[in-house]
Scaffold this motif. Structure first.
Motif, short mmCIF file in Angstrom:
data_model
loop_
_atom_site.label_atom_id
_atom_site.label_comp_id
_atom_site.label_asym_id
_atom_site.label_seq_id
_atom_site.Cartn_x
_atom_site.Cartn_y
_atom_site.Cartn_z
N UNK A 97 17.29 40.78 17.39
CA UNK A 97 16.26 41.96 17.40
C UNK A 97 15.16 41.18 16.47
N UNK A 98 13.98 41.01 17.04
CA UNK A 98 12.85 40.78 16.19
C UNK A 98 11.92 41.97 15.98
N UNK A 99 11.24 42.01 14.82
CA UNK A 99 9.95 42.83 14.59
C UNK A 99 8.85 42.23 13.99
N UNK A 100 7.74 42.15 14.46
CA UNK A 100 6.73 41.54 13.84
C UNK A 100 5.58 42.81 13.68
N UNK A 101 4.95 42.51 12.55
CA UNK A 101 3.81 43.37 11.90
C UNK A 101 2.76 42.61 11.94
N UNK A 102 1.62 42.92 12.57
CA UNK A 102 0.44 42.22 12.55
C UNK A 102 -0.71 42.90 12.06
N UNK A 103 -1.83 42.22 11.80
CA UNK A 103 -3.03 42.69 11.65
C UNK A 103 -4.24 42.08 12.50
N UNK A 104 -4.91 42.91 13.35
CA UNK A 104 -5.88 42.33 14.50
C UNK A 104 -7.12 42.70 14.02
N UNK A 105 -7.97 41.82 13.92
CA UNK A 105 -9.51 41.97 13.75
C UNK A 105 -10.31 42.11 14.83
N UNK A 106 -10.63 43.51 15.08
CA UNK A 106 -11.19 43.67 16.60
C UNK A 106 -12.64 43.00 16.81
N UNK A 108 0.81 43.12 18.83
CA UNK A 108 -1.01 43.36 19.19
C UNK A 108 -1.26 44.48 19.78
N UNK A 109 -0.44 44.74 20.93
CA UNK A 109 -0.81 45.79 21.86
C UNK A 109 -0.75 47.26 21.19
N UNK A 110 0.23 47.25 20.26
CA UNK A 110 0.20 48.61 19.40
C UNK A 110 -0.84 48.78 18.40
N UNK A 111 -1.38 47.57 17.90
CA UNK A 111 -2.53 47.60 17.19
C UNK A 111 -3.75 47.98 18.17
N UNK A 112 -4.01 47.52 19.13
CA UNK A 112 -4.93 47.76 20.17
C UNK A 112 -5.13 49.08 20.88
N UNK A 113 -3.77 49.80 20.84
CA UNK A 113 -3.56 51.10 21.76
C UNK A 113 -4.83 52.14 21.37
N UNK A 114 -5.14 52.22 20.31
CA UNK A 114 -6.30 53.38 20.18
C UNK A 114 -7.66 52.81 20.78
N UNK A 144 -10.11 34.80 21.84
CA UNK A 144 -10.78 35.29 22.89
C UNK A 144 -10.15 36.11 23.82
N UNK A 145 -8.87 36.10 24.08
CA UNK A 145 -8.44 37.20 24.95
C UNK A 145 -8.38 38.46 24.41
N UNK A 146 -8.08 38.42 23.01
CA UNK A 146 -8.12 39.93 22.31
C UNK A 146 -9.49 40.60 22.48
N UNK A 147 -10.49 39.58 22.30
CA UNK A 147 -12.04 40.28 22.41
C UNK A 147 -12.27 40.77 24.00
N UNK A 148 -11.77 39.80 24.84
CA UNK A 148 -11.94 40.17 26.38
C UNK A 148 -11.40 41.52 26.68
N UNK A 178 -13.24 39.79 15.33
CA UNK A 178 -13.05 38.30 15.53
C UNK A 178 -12.10 38.06 16.48
N UNK A 179 -11.09 38.94 16.76
CA UNK A 179 -10.03 38.59 17.68
C UNK A 179 -8.74 37.96 16.72
#
Length: 787
Positions: free
Chosen positions: A629-638, A745-751, A764-768, A640-641
């Motif tokens: 089982x892997x768990x990642x915690x990320x911070x995404x800059x909306x 990343x999707x958890x961070x972007x869900x809002x 680029x894909x995050x910003x798109x 800059x991506x």
């Protein structure tokens, strides 16, 4: 006394030479009279060869296809019905099917001179339409790579199990998910040194390869030589990952040239050749639908998967290996009743695709794990809750899943629970409710995978692969001074076998590991083996070494009992000493007697002496199943991506660990590669089939600042069918990170209503995805935007 047996965290024996620069790689080999080779390679992805012009002054230094009389093309076949065989010419003569395909071989005193000669050779081409997109390649009006096929499909597979029963599920979620092509990027590229040994009437070929005996098979077929005329020597290997597991056209060229010209020749791959002309991996596309109940219970999975297999099928793995595995392993560690999967292995004008660390598992894990999170968003459950509802349970073990994979053992839910215990999920959820000071968004992602390793005869025979593994063999030979020599046909490219296999022998014989030498990587001295692949070495070679050591122990006891003047039933082997009722003798004394004073032994002594070669096969050869089982915690800059990994947790179960420190290293290295897959690595091609990355300035790899040290936990559920309960796990660290990071990343972007479904997840894909979410109404909660 320092613990040295199975389970000990013993320092690696290899490091003493490798960390001091004393390793020997193909590039280090220098032979008298050796000359260098460079190749004329195709600059076009798809073209007919109309003519080749060689300057007269170089005609004796340049060789083309017409010169290679009697040399056969490379054919990698499959026993699966419907598979179409490609013939890869050693040097192209009618047309080229990928950028970098070999057209001519140039030899000179130095590589620079050989490259100058190659630059002087002119080739006339008639350019053809390039097949650059695997989805378009399936259409009837696509250009054809192999015209006699009538299409561009190596193989189509189909699995259907009770799918109609899932169609009335209240939840139906469909996604289009894809993964980019990757380069393998080992520290050491490929390389070959070839010489013809006149006295032995034998081709000796030095190559950094994971499968020396398989290379001998392929070379002898292409060159028309008896196998006794071919010796493969593989010295130290600076990373393989599957990239060094095949027969190369370059190998065949140099083997032919060494025999033809009588002097040694060398080719060392440069990084541009590696990136533009070598093999790639992992270009997958999924149209996938999951059916579930409102409580998150998975009812069924339906999928159409396409894999870009490139222009040719590489020996010995056929081009269908990746896609055919997708159909069988897509269910992953989950238990559900309905399944349908159709796959296509598609030929395109790109370099061939090879098994790469994790093989098809990385792509299918990314796909199924993103879908598990989609179910969680739809049901309003935590992602871990959905997984706990659907994971195979420990009381079901051993478990045959929906595609008849035999899960040998494990407690998958406990692995997930232990991973969750290493992060404070409630605190992270609270943190997400408040804006970060820097405006970044926090996300948490999970990924659970299982890896079938140490595949046996029945599995590979069922896959139609010609290199079917049977019994793995090992030779154990005691030396006259009481040391031990082990010979195995597998070969290390980072698995620490020179440390771990002696640990196995020490566990049984008690010989100090410092006095145990491992011989591998040379077909002249080692038993036949299909080599190192599929996380098989610890299980198969470890089992063979254990079996050979036990047999050798019986021979030792026979001699030791005679020296102690007692019956063999009265003696035992303990810590390298034969112990009897009234005394003991050391292994050194036993060995000295056998080799140096045979007159002291009775005529009835076993004539095998102190040398054993024996085979090993697990009780059941369907493979072992490690998992994590892997768990990642990320911070995404909306804005800059950018994505930063804040925390990473891995809890794995590899059965009994021969050396936990070595396992840690394998997992760390795999994690680095998995992060590369998730965030950085991408081999793009334009519409004319041109690769768009030719240096590491174009092809991005993660470095030390991009790879955090994970919080690592071990479970040890013993495998029921193997020696010591060992499972294969060398590929595991690389499989789950794209799924965990993608979900984070999707958890961070869900809002924001944005959703990523393609790896690597670049800025680029995050910003798109964010921009598209702003302009696309969401049909319902959990429905994201394709990026």
């Amino acid at each position: 006394m320092v613990e040295q047996g199975v389970g000990a965290r013993l320092l690696r024996k290899e490091d003493d030479r490798l960390m001091r620069g004393r390793g020997e790689f193909v590039g280090d080999i220098r032979l008298p009279g050796m000359r260098d080779v460079a190749f004329v390679r195709s600059p076009l992805a798809h073209a007919r060869i109309k003519g080749i012009r060689i300057p007269p002054e170089y005609r004796d230094s340049v060789f083309i296809a017409a010169d290679l009389e009697g040399v056969k093309p490379i054919r990698a076949v499959s026993g699966l019905p419907g598979f179409k065989v490609s013939e890869q010419p050693i040097l192209a003569f009618e047309k080229v099917r990928q950028v970098g395909e070999l057209i001519a071989m140039c030899v000179a005193d130095t590589r620079a001179e050989a490259e100058d000669i190659a630059a002087a050779v002119e080739v006339d081409f008639e350019e053809l339409p390039a097949v650059h997109d695997m989805l378009l390649a399936k259409s009837p009006d696509s250009a054809l790579l192999h015209e006699h096929w009538g299409d561009n499909i190596f193989l189509e597979t189909f699995v259907d199990v009770n799918m109609e029963a899932a169609y009335d599920a209240p939840i139906k979620i469909t996604r289009e998910i894809s993964t980019a092509r990757q380069s393998m990027a080992p520290m050491e590229g490929r390389g070959t040194v070839a010489m013809w040994h006149k006295r032995m009437d034998q081709l000796v070929l030095y190559t950094g390869n994971q499968q020396p005996h398989i290379v001998r098979n392929g070379l002898s077929e292409c060159l028309g030589l008896e196998q006794i005329q071919v010796r493969i020597v593989s010295p130290d290997v600076g990373g393989g990952f599957g990239y060094k597991g095949i027969v190369l056209t370059e190998d065949v060229c140099l083997g032919w040239l060494a025999k033809r010209c009588g002097y040694p020749v060398r080719w060392i791959e440069d990084r541009r050749e590696h990136l533009t002309a070598g093999a790639n991996c992992r270009e997958h596309h999924y149209n996938i639908t999951v059916y579930a109940d409102r409580d998150g219970k998975l009812r069924g999975v339906e999928c159409e998967a396409t894999v870009d297999s490139g222009a040719y099928s590489s020996y010995p793995f056929s081009a269908c290996l990746e896609a055919a595995q997708v159909a069988s392993i897509l269910p992953g560690p989950y238990d559900f009743p309905s399944y349908r999967c159709r796959t296509w292995s598609v030929a395109t004008n790109k370099c061939p695709i090879l098994p790469y660390r994790g093989v098809a598992r990385t792509g299918v894990c990314f796909a199924i794990e993103l879908m598990m999170d989609a179910i969680a968003r739809e049901t309003g459950l935590e992602p871990y809750e959905v997984r706990l509802k659907n994971l195979v349970q420990p009381d079901q073990m051993p478990f045959d899943n929906i595609t008849k994979k035999h899960f040998d053992s494990g407690d998958y839910p406990e692995s997930l629970r232990q991973a969750l215990a290493k992060i404070d999920l409630p605190a992270l959820r609270e943190r997400q409710k408040k804006p970060e000071a820097d405006g970044r968004l926090i996300g948490v992602g999970l990924s659970v995978y299982c890896e079938q390793g140490a595949h046996g005869t029945s599995v590979y025979a069922g896959w139609g692969i010609p290199m079917v593994p049977g019994h793995e063999q090992a030779t154990a030979r005691m030396t006259p001074d009481g040391g031990l020599e082990l010979r195995v046909g597998v070969h290390s490219h980072g698995q620490s076998m020179e440390t771990t296999l002696p640990q196995v022998a020490h566990e049984i014989l008690g010989i100090d590991t410092a006095k145990i030498k491992l011989v591998h990587g040379d077909t002249e001295y080692t038993p036949y083996s299909t080599g190192s692949w599929g996380s098989r070495c610890a299980v198969m070679a470890g089992g063979a070494v254990a079996t050979a050591s036990r047999e050798l122990g019986k021979l030792v006891l026979g001699i030791g009992a005679h020296l102690l003047q007692t019956d063999i039933s009265n003696v035992k082997l303990s810590d390298g000493v034969v112990v009897g009722p009234s005394g003991s003798v050391t292994l050194q004394e036993v060995a000295y007697t056998w080799y140096r004073r045979p007159q002291d032994l009775p005529p009835s002594v076993d004539p095998r002496g102190l040398e054993v070669t024996i085979g090993y096969k697990p009780v059941r050869d369907s493979g072992t199943f490690s998992y994590a089982s892997h768990i990642a915690v990320v911070a995404v800059d909306p804005e800059m991506g950018d994505i930063e990994l804040l925390d990473y947790v891995i809890v794995e179960d590899g059965g009994k660990l021969i050396n936990p420190m070595v396992v840690d290293g394998q997992i760390y290295g795999g994690l680095a590669q998995g992060i590369g897959t998730a965030l950085y690595e991408e081999m793009n091609f334009d519409t004319s089939g041109q690769p768009l990355a030719s240096t590491f300035a174009d092809y991005l790899l993660p470095g030390p600042t991009e790879v955090p040290e994970p919080k690592l936990g071990h479970m040890e559920t013993l495998a029921p069918y193997t020696e010591f309960g060992v499972k294969g796990l060398g590929e595991g660290g690389a499989i789950a990170p794209p799924g965990a990071i993608g979900n984070a990343v999707n958890d961070a972007l869900k809002s924001l209503g944005a959703e990523i479904r393609h790896s690597p997840i670049t800025p680029r894909r995050v910003l798109e995805a964010i921009e598209e979410a702003k302009s696309t109404p969401r049909a319902k909660a959990g429905e994201g935007v394709l990026a």
